[in-house]
Design an enzyme around this catalytic site. Structure first.
Site, PDB file in Angstrom:
ATOM      1  N   LYS A 167     -80.251 -49.671 -39.741  1.00  0.00           N
ATOM      2  CA  LYS A 167     -81.134 -50.610 -39.062  1.00  0.00           C
ATOM      3  C   LYS A 167     -80.556 -52.016 -39.006  1.00  0.00           C
ATOM      4  O   LYS A 167     -80.736 -52.720 -38.026  1.00  0.00           O
ATOM      5  CB  LYS A 167     -82.503 -50.636 -39.739  1.00  0.00           C
ATOM      6  CG  LYS A 167     -82.403 -51.213 -41.093  1.00  0.00           C
ATOM      7  CD  LYS A 167     -83.678 -51.566 -41.740  1.00  0.00           C
ATOM      8  CE  LYS A 167     -83.240 -52.326 -42.968  1.00  0.00           C
ATOM      9  NZ  LYS A 167     -84.232 -52.881 -43.770  1.00  0.00           N
ATOM     10  N   THR A 168     -79.844 -52.401 -40.039  1.00  0.00           N
ATOM     11  CA  THR A 168     -79.278 -53.746 -40.006  1.00  0.00           C
ATOM     12  C   THR A 168     -78.248 -53.835 -38.884  1.00  0.00           C
ATOM     13  O   THR A 168     -78.163 -54.832 -38.173  1.00  0.00           O
ATOM     14  CB  THR A 168     -78.615 -54.094 -41.341  1.00  0.00           C
ATOM     15  OG1 THR A 168     -79.541 -53.832 -42.387  1.00  0.00           O
ATOM     16  CG2 THR A 168     -78.209 -55.549 -41.380  1.00  0.00           C
ATOM     17  N   ASP A 177     -87.581 -58.100 -39.861  1.00  0.00           N
ATOM     18  CA  ASP A 177     -87.052 -56.985 -40.649  1.00  0.00           C
ATOM     19  C   ASP A 177     -88.066 -56.634 -41.739  1.00  0.00           C
ATOM     20  O   ASP A 177     -88.888 -57.456 -42.112  1.00  0.00           O
ATOM     21  CB  ASP A 177     -85.721 -57.433 -41.278  1.00  0.00           C
ATOM     22  CG  ASP A 177     -84.942 -56.263 -41.819  1.00  0.00           C
ATOM     23  OD1 ASP A 177     -85.320 -55.108 -41.530  1.00  0.00           O
ATOM     24  OD2 ASP A 177     -83.947 -56.488 -42.532  1.00  0.00           O
ATOM     25  N   GLU A 178     -87.970 -55.430 -42.270  1.00  0.00           N
ATOM     26  CA  GLU A 178     -88.871 -54.984 -43.348  1.00  0.00           C
ATOM     27  C   GLU A 178     -90.332 -55.247 -42.983  1.00  0.00           C
ATOM     28  O   GLU A 178     -91.113 -55.735 -43.795  1.00  0.00           O
ATOM     29  CB  GLU A 178     -88.544 -55.712 -44.664  1.00  0.00           C
ATOM     30  CG  GLU A 178     -87.100 -55.622 -45.107  1.00  0.00           C
ATOM     31  CD  GLU A 178     -86.752 -54.285 -45.750  1.00  0.00           C
ATOM     32  OE1 GLU A 178     -87.548 -53.316 -45.595  1.00  0.00           O
ATOM     33  OE2 GLU A 178     -85.689 -54.198 -46.361  1.00  0.00           O
ATOM     34  N   GLN A 212     -91.100 -46.903 -47.053  1.00  0.00           N
ATOM     35  CA  GLN A 212     -90.486 -47.818 -48.018  1.00  0.00           C
ATOM     36  C   GLN A 212     -91.365 -49.025 -48.309  1.00  0.00           C
ATOM     37  O   GLN A 212     -90.894 -50.045 -48.805  1.00  0.00           O
ATOM     38  CB  GLN A 212     -89.124 -48.287 -47.509  1.00  0.00           C
ATOM     39  CG  GLN A 212     -88.111 -47.165 -47.448  1.00  0.00           C
ATOM     40  CD  GLN A 212     -86.727 -47.680 -47.086  1.00  0.00           C
ATOM     41  OE1 GLN A 212     -86.151 -48.480 -47.804  1.00  0.00           O
ATOM     42  NE2 GLN A 212     -86.214 -47.223 -45.954  1.00  0.00           N
ATOM     43  N   ARG A 265     -81.083 -44.911 -52.229  1.00  0.00           N
ATOM     44  CA  ARG A 265     -80.039 -45.933 -52.363  1.00  0.00           C
ATOM     45  C   ARG A 265     -78.677 -45.294 -52.586  1.00  0.00           C
ATOM     46  O   ARG A 265     -77.649 -45.963 -52.487  1.00  0.00           O
ATOM     47  CB  ARG A 265     -80.312 -46.879 -53.542  1.00  0.00           C
ATOM     48  CG  ARG A 265     -81.600 -47.682 -53.517  1.00  0.00           C
ATOM     49  CD  ARG A 265     -81.772 -48.452 -52.270  1.00  0.00           C
ATOM     50  NE  ARG A 265     -82.590 -47.714 -51.326  1.00  0.00           N
ATOM     51  CZ  ARG A 265     -82.662 -47.983 -50.043  1.00  0.00           C
ATOM     52  NH1 ARG A 265     -81.978 -48.969 -49.538  1.00  0.00           N
ATOM     53  NH2 ARG A 265     -83.409 -47.254 -49.239  1.00  0.00           N
TER      54      ARG A 265
END
Length: 822
Positions: free
Chosen positions: A64-65, A252-253, A309, A667
């Site tokens: 996504k980044t 973001d997030e 998340q 992760r």
DNA sequence: ATCTGGCTTATTTTT
DNA sequence: TAAGCCAGAT
């Protein structure tokens, strides 16, 4: 202030921008072609879609980044937007820094002028400009949670609110929650129960707290967002300025945004109301007419998030912001990113299986084409030390296998769990680094130093002045403090200004002298950092002012005189702070004390920039979000830890814990370890721990148990039985463990617990500088006898490389290892 | 005003 | 366990 004067003022500063004569909209031959190379179809769509609203549902590790940065780069390259028209919001400063770097990498210098920042920093920038609209000044300061807790504590005491069961911590969290819902004391009072005395007092506290902040010309964290929203709502023409400016907003997030943050974004993406077109030269970034004036459509909004998340509901994050995005922005495009580029299939399968147990979620399955990879490794230790030793040994094994320390991480649920790990890591000479633990800026001496700066930069902040009043000790106690406050009240002046008239306070001559001296130091520092001539202070002024304050106030001397061993470390910390101020001056030649204080308040860990190369990273699961490592150790996978005991009582708690566990799993790139201990010492007492229910949710064939809960406790010893090898037949899901799978011994067998509890003594020993040479034979408390191969390093960091007869090769810190020479 | 010792008490996550 | 609070002594 009027827009005209604002514009004039800003036009005076900073030149620059984009070295090109082509305006936005000019089209070349797909200048963004290379940005699309290597993207999969949904990613490509997420980069190229143009429309008012775009929701990118990005599973863990789905790039996504990359998508976000390429999207920004594509907007810039295609001349669809000027940098100054882009506002990208991230959750942490670190993420913001990384994003800026990556965009710069793609488009070079033209990335300058973009706002890429956290919600909080962006709001500070806006508020700084507009503060005068509503009773603050430009030099407002920011209360971190410690500051606001101190203030609330004082108010609670004054109101004797503890008699009604109101604790400072409770009041603080309630106020924070309310602010995140955009409620203020008045609106809350309207719907509160007036017959409940505790409620009434709470309303008073809330109101007093807010008034105190206003008087101190300060905002707390939550205010930064909420007040910006109020500002936009109360002054639509101000809001329009920003609506016109920001044509592309990216968040973001998004799953972690709370209501206030949602409202802020909503305000910014509204249609522009104002009719008058005003070219707004904003801090000099825009030196051309805003094209927005020709096309006054609302800004386009891109949000990226993953509801799986979402782990910050406890502090007000509202998943609905993402689940109801399509309702809030009709016609929004939704792009799903499910292909994972990070982890092996085994790891993803485990993650999918676990998160699948959360009901009420849109099904989403991560997949990869890199193959199954290694199995997940499970381990159960007798105690947390045993568990930690396993982690340390395995870290060394991985290191020998070619994985760099910096590519390994150890996660835990609560900060206190790090202690056992640290102990063992130190002893095993494993280099490690704790991320986000005890924070530099929360140390008392740092807060003192900053309070001195605040006293200069924002004299209205009474809390700061009170804090430094008797630091270092100069004989000013309660009595004098009250006298100052009374005098200030009588004269109708600020607390800070009362210091200037020490002789009028009615205190003894000694104290008068102390007060006068403090005042003089503050005056001198003010002259240095904020010259009354109106002249711009040199960039070095902040660092110099800080040194002056600490030196002339006697603060440093007091620490130097002290025989407390810790005070030496405090001096070093203060040196570090001065260095931070210098660094700040380098990066912000025009930065003032106020800017420095704001930056410091909003940056959580100062070591963000520091590269963790060469050490294993230790952190909580929350901190781990957004990061990735080749090898991940998820420790303390026990009931009451994850899911945490406290979460059980909260609605949605267990589900949030599951998401946290999911975040931890995802992760890992190549290797994942899940470990737990059979007993865990918590504040002095050893208690029995149960394996986490989440372990059972992972299909048994994905995990290879080196030592399963069954091994550890089964009576005879060696019977190998994986925790999740078999389940009870019924699919009811109620019984946590099958009858034949009691994971831990019954409580009435304390013998077995005691036997293992303190295998490793908690005290760190000190061997001084024990002489040790290659060839020597030694005995280690835990590892038995062995032979020294080599000794490296110096002083306290001398490391012995030992080959133990049974335990194999180990590295030991000579100074503290429990060893003796034979 | 400050220091000391003994007591209690609270232990989740953080921009 | 460790930090924080209070009362009492100096």
């Amino acid at each position: 202030m009027t827009d005209a004067s604002a514009a004039a003022q800003r036009a005076a500063s900073v030149p620059l921008i984009v070295g090109s004569d082509r305006g936005p909209g000019a089209v070349g031959a797909r200048p963004d072609e290379d940005l699309l190379a290597g993207l999969n179809p949904p990613q490509r769509e997420a980069v190229t879609y143009r429309g008012r609203a775009l929701l990118i549902v990005a599973g863990a590790g789905s790039g996504k980044t990359r998508v976000l940065t390429h999207r920004i780069a594509s907007l810039l390259r295609n001349r669809e937007a000027w940098p100054s028209q882009i506002l990208a919001i991230t959750f942490t400063n670190k993420a913001a820094g990384e994003m800026r770097e990556r965009v710069e990498h793609l488009v070079g210098d033209s990335a300058r002028g973009m706002w890429i920042s956290t919600f909080h920093s962006a709001c500070v920038r806006i508020l700084r400009r507009e503060a005068e609209q509503f009773g603050f000044t430009k030099s407002f300061t920011i209360y971190d949670s410690g500051d606001s807790r101190a203030l609330i504590k004082r108010l609670v005491k004054e109101h004797e609110a503890d008699a009604f069961g109101l604790t400072p911590a409770g009041v603080q969290s309630r106020i924070s929650k309310l602010k995140n819902e955009l409620a203020d004391a008045e609106s809350y009072a309207r719907q509160a129960n007036p017959n409940d005395p505790a409620e009434r007092i709470f309303v008073e506290l809330f109101g007093d707290y807010q008034r105190a902040l206003q008087r101190a010309n300060a905002f707390d964290f939550d205010d930064l967002i909420a007040q910006t929203v109020y500002l936009f709502r109360a002054f639509p023409h101000v809001a329009d300025v920003y609506r016109r400016r920001f044509r592309h907003i990216l968040v973001d997030e998004y799953q972690d945004t709370n209501h206030a943050q949602y409202a802020l974004i909503h305000e910014l993406t509204r249609p522009i109301a104002g009719e008058a077109r005003q070219p707004y030269a904003d801090s000099g970034m825009m030196i051309f007419d805003a094209p927005a004036a020709d096309a006054p459509e609302p800004a386009s909004l891109t949000v990226v998030g993953d509801s799986d998340q979402s782990i910050y509901a406890f502090r007000g994050a509202d998943i609905r912001n993402i689940t109801e995005f399509e309702r809030d922005y009709p016609g929004a495009k939704v792009v799903l990113l499910e292909q994972n580029y990070r982890s092996t299939q085994n790891i993803l399968s485990a993650a999918n299986a676990v998160i699948g147990n959360n009901f009420d979620r849109k099904d989403k399955k991560l997949w990869t084409d890199v193959g199954a990879g290694e199995k997940i490794v499970g381990f159960t230790g007798y105690s947390q030390h045993d568990e930690a030793q396993f982690v340390a040994d395995e870290v060394e094994a991985l290191r020998r296998g070619g994985i760099d320390y910096s590519q390994m991480a150890v996660f835990y649920r609560t900060n206190s769990q790090s202690r056992a790990l640290e102990e063992i890591f130190i002893r095993s000479a494993v280099p490690y680094r704790i991320m986000g633990g005890t924070k530099f800026y929360e140390r008392a001496e740092i807060k003192d130093a900053l309070a001195y700066l605040v006293a200069v930069a924002n004299p209205a902040d009474e809390m700061a002045v009170r804090r430094i009043l008797n630091r270092p000790r100069r004989g000013i106690g309660d009595v004098t403090e009250t006298a100052i406050a009374r005098y200030a009240a009588e004269e109708g002046i600020a607390f800070r200004d009362a210091l200037a008239n020490a002789s009028a306070l009615g205190v003894g001559p000694r104290i008068q002298a102390a007060v006068a001296q403090l005042d003089a130091v503050l005056v001198e520092a003010t002259e240095l950092m904020l010259p009354s001539s109106g002249e711009l202070a040199p960039p070095s002024a902040v660092a110099e002012g800080l040194q002056l304050l600490l030196g002339r106030s006697g603060y440093l001397d007091a620490l130097r005189m002290s025989k407390d061993a810790q005070d030496e470390a405090r001096l070093e910390n203060l040196d570090e702070l001065v260095a931070v101020a210098r660094e700040f001056a380098r990066n912000n030649p025009e930065g003032t004390v106020i800017d420095f204080l704001a930056e410091v308040a909003l940056v959580s860990d100062a070591d963000d920039l520091e590269d963790s190369s060469g050490s294993v990273s230790l952190m909580t699961l929350h901190t781990a979000k957004g990061l990735e490592y080749d090898a991940v150790f998820l420790t303390g996978v026990e009931e009451d830890l994850i899911p945490h005991r406290i979460s059980a009582g909260e609605p949605g708690g267990p589900q949030e814990e599951r998401r946290l566990f999911y975040v931890g799993i995802t992760r890992a790139r190549k290797r994942l370890y899940l470990s737990l201990a059979m007993t865990r010492a918590q504040f002095g007492e050893v208690s029995v721990a149960m394996p986490s229910r989440f372990l059972q949710e992972i299909p048994g064939d994905l995990v290879h148990w080196r030592q399963s809960p069954g091994d550890v406790n089964s009576r005879g010893g060696t019977q190998s039985r994986a925790l999740n090898a078999r389940r009870t037949g019924g699919g009811s899901g109620s019984g946590r463990y099958g009858d034949d799978l009691v994971p831990l011994p019954p409580r009435d067998r304390p013998g077995s617990i005691e036997k293992f509890a303190n295998r490793i003594p908690a005290k760190v020993r000190d061997n001084g500088d024990m002489a040790l040479a290659p060839g020597d034979r030694i005995r280690h408390d835990d590892f038995g006898e062995g032979r020294v191969d080599a000794v490296t390093g110096e002083g306290a960091k001398r490391v012995a490389h030992v080959r133990f007869d049974t335990a194999g090769p180990k590295k030991l810190l000579v100074k503290i290892a429990p060893i003796e020479r034979l």
